[in-house]
Design an enzyme around this catalytic site. Structure first.
Site, PDB file in Angstrom:
ATOM      1  CE  LYS A 265      82.278  26.352 -12.699  1.00 12.69           C
ATOM      2  NZ  LYS A 265      82.699  26.683 -11.351  1.00 12.69           N
TER       3      LYS A 265
ATOM      4  NE  ARG B 289      88.980  24.408 -10.536  1.00 14.33           N
ATOM      5  CZ  ARG B 289      88.221  23.753 -11.417  1.00 14.33           C
ATOM      6  NH1 ARG B 289      87.415  24.424 -12.214  1.00 14.33           N
ATOM      7  NH2 ARG B 289      88.270  22.442 -11.492  1.00 14.33           N
TER       8      ARG B 289
HETATM    9  N1  PMM Z   1      84.204  24.322 -10.211  1.00 10.46           N
HETATM   10  C1  PMM Z   1      84.383  23.098 -10.693  1.00 10.46           C
HETATM   11  C2  PMM Z   1      85.344  22.245 -10.124  1.00 10.46           C
HETATM   12  N2  PMM Z   1      86.125  22.675  -9.095  1.00 10.46           N
HETATM   13  N3  PMM Z   1      86.755  24.382  -7.601  1.00 10.46           N
HETATM   14  C3  PMM Z   1      86.575  25.618  -7.130  1.00 10.46           C
HETATM   15  N4  PMM Z   1      87.342  26.076  -6.125  1.00 10.46           N
HETATM   16  N5  PMM Z   1      85.624  26.449  -7.631  1.00 10.46           N
HETATM   17  C4  PMM Z   1      84.786  26.065  -8.629  1.00 10.46           C
HETATM   18  O1  PMM Z   1      83.912  26.861  -9.028  1.00 10.46           O
HETATM   19  C5  PMM Z   1      84.958  24.772  -9.174  1.00 10.46           C
HETATM   20  C6  PMM Z   1      85.967  23.932  -8.614  1.00 10.46           C
HETATM   21  C7  PMM Z   1      83.525  22.694 -11.837  1.00 10.46           C
HETATM   22  O2  PMM Z   1      84.021  21.767 -12.646  1.00 10.46           O
HETATM   23  P1  PMM Z   1      84.994  21.935 -13.930  1.00 10.46           P
HETATM   24  O3  PMM Z   1      86.363  21.632 -13.461  1.00 10.46           O
HETATM   25  O4  PMM Z   1      84.461  20.904 -14.850  1.00 10.46           O
HETATM   26  O5  PMM Z   1      84.874  23.331 -14.436  1.00 10.46           O
END
Ligand code: PMM
Length: 288
Positions: A227, A267
């Protein structure tokens, strides 16, 4: 004896890992900020998911809609087309699947296809049918801190006491989910790093992982991977921000730190280093 300041907790309906779990990300999108387009075709996405499992992912988060700042929404038919075949195939291969969606219809179809967890970045606010659907399906649910759609979320990155406000807003989202029939023991909370947040807000929230766990009383998912705030940290004062794909070592550092603070799961896009990081953190828990 565990040296964690707070036990990380368990989620009814999912395996009980004895350490912080690793959720590998498969974005079936042409435009995610961190890995846009790379896994857009079904077969390629499935192969990537299996590779992440082989690298140590405990569960795989499959999403078909980009939520990067400024992103516009994908339509429902296209989201279904992207997500469902990938979920079905990875389930068939034995992976524990989470579906990353704000749409009840997509979550429902994914659960029918075998997904075990619904990851809703809107915390139930984007689609009024989401909470009732998850309650009826009786599956685990990630409630993320969210202040509105990605198109203009940066305008809402205004806080006076970031951690207290995020905890308060997350508590309201959890209360809404429980009032809507979702069992509290199936709920995971997530501070929503990068969603209506500037770098300083994200850092304060990562540092507050144990406090989130303690005050909200639910397992915490931390999604720092690649991020912007990590780009800012790595750039230092006035330096050039490295691109998303050069932020994986920093991501693994966060994984180690939050695992130590009692995070339930991280994640991440690049699994191997974080899988090692959470295992080192686990070993330290037993070392004293
Ligand atoms: N960030 C993204 C996508 N899904 N789900 C959760 N639970 N928490 C997050 O911070 C989050 C998410 C951002 O997109 P990316 O998959 O491109 O990193």
């Amino acid at each position: 004896m565990s040296t964690l300041r707070v036990p990380r907790g368990e989620v009814t309906g999912l395996p009980a890992w004895d350490r912080c779990a690793v959720m590998g990300v498969v974005n079936v999108t042409p435009d995610s900020f961190s890995d846009g387009g790379r896994w857009f075709e079904t077969g390629v996405a499935v192969k990537h998911g299996l590779a992440l499992v082989a690298e140590g992912a405990d569960l795989i988060d499959v999403g078909g809609e980009s939520t990067r700042p400024g992103a516009t929404r994908v339509d429902e038919a296209e989201e279904l087309r992207r997500v469902i075949p990938v979920v079905r195939e990875l389930v068939r291969e034995g992976a524990v699947i989470s579906v990353d969606t704000m749409r009840a219809s997509v979550a429902e179809r994914a659960v029918e296809a075998g997904a075990r967890l619904v990851n809703d970045v809107s915390g139930g606010r984007a689609d009024p049918r989401m909470v009732p659907m998850v309650a009826t399906a009786d599956v685990p649910y990630v409630v993320m801190h969210w202040r509105g759609q990605s198109i203009d979320m940066n305008d809402r990155a205004v806080y006076t006491d970031t951690v207290t406000e995020v905890i308060g807003e997350l508590r309201e989202a959890v209360d809404r989910a429980v009032a809507g029939g979702i069992a509290p023991e199936r709920i995971v909370v997530d501070p929503g790093l990068g969603f209506a947040k500037q770098a300083a807000h994200d850092l304060a929230l990562v540092d507050a992982t144990a406090r989130l766990r303690r005050e909200l009383g639910r397992p915490v998912l931390v999604a720092a991977s690649r991020k912007r705030f990590l780009g800012r940290v790595l750039a230092g004062d006035g330096g050039e921000t490295p691109p998303a794909r050069e932020r994986d070592a920093a991501t693994a550092a966060v994984s180690a730190l939050v695992a130590r603070e009692g995070a339930w799961a991280v994640r991440v896009h690049e699994v191997r280093a974080s899988a090692d990081a959470v295992r080192v953190a686990r070993a330290l828990e037993g070392a004293r």
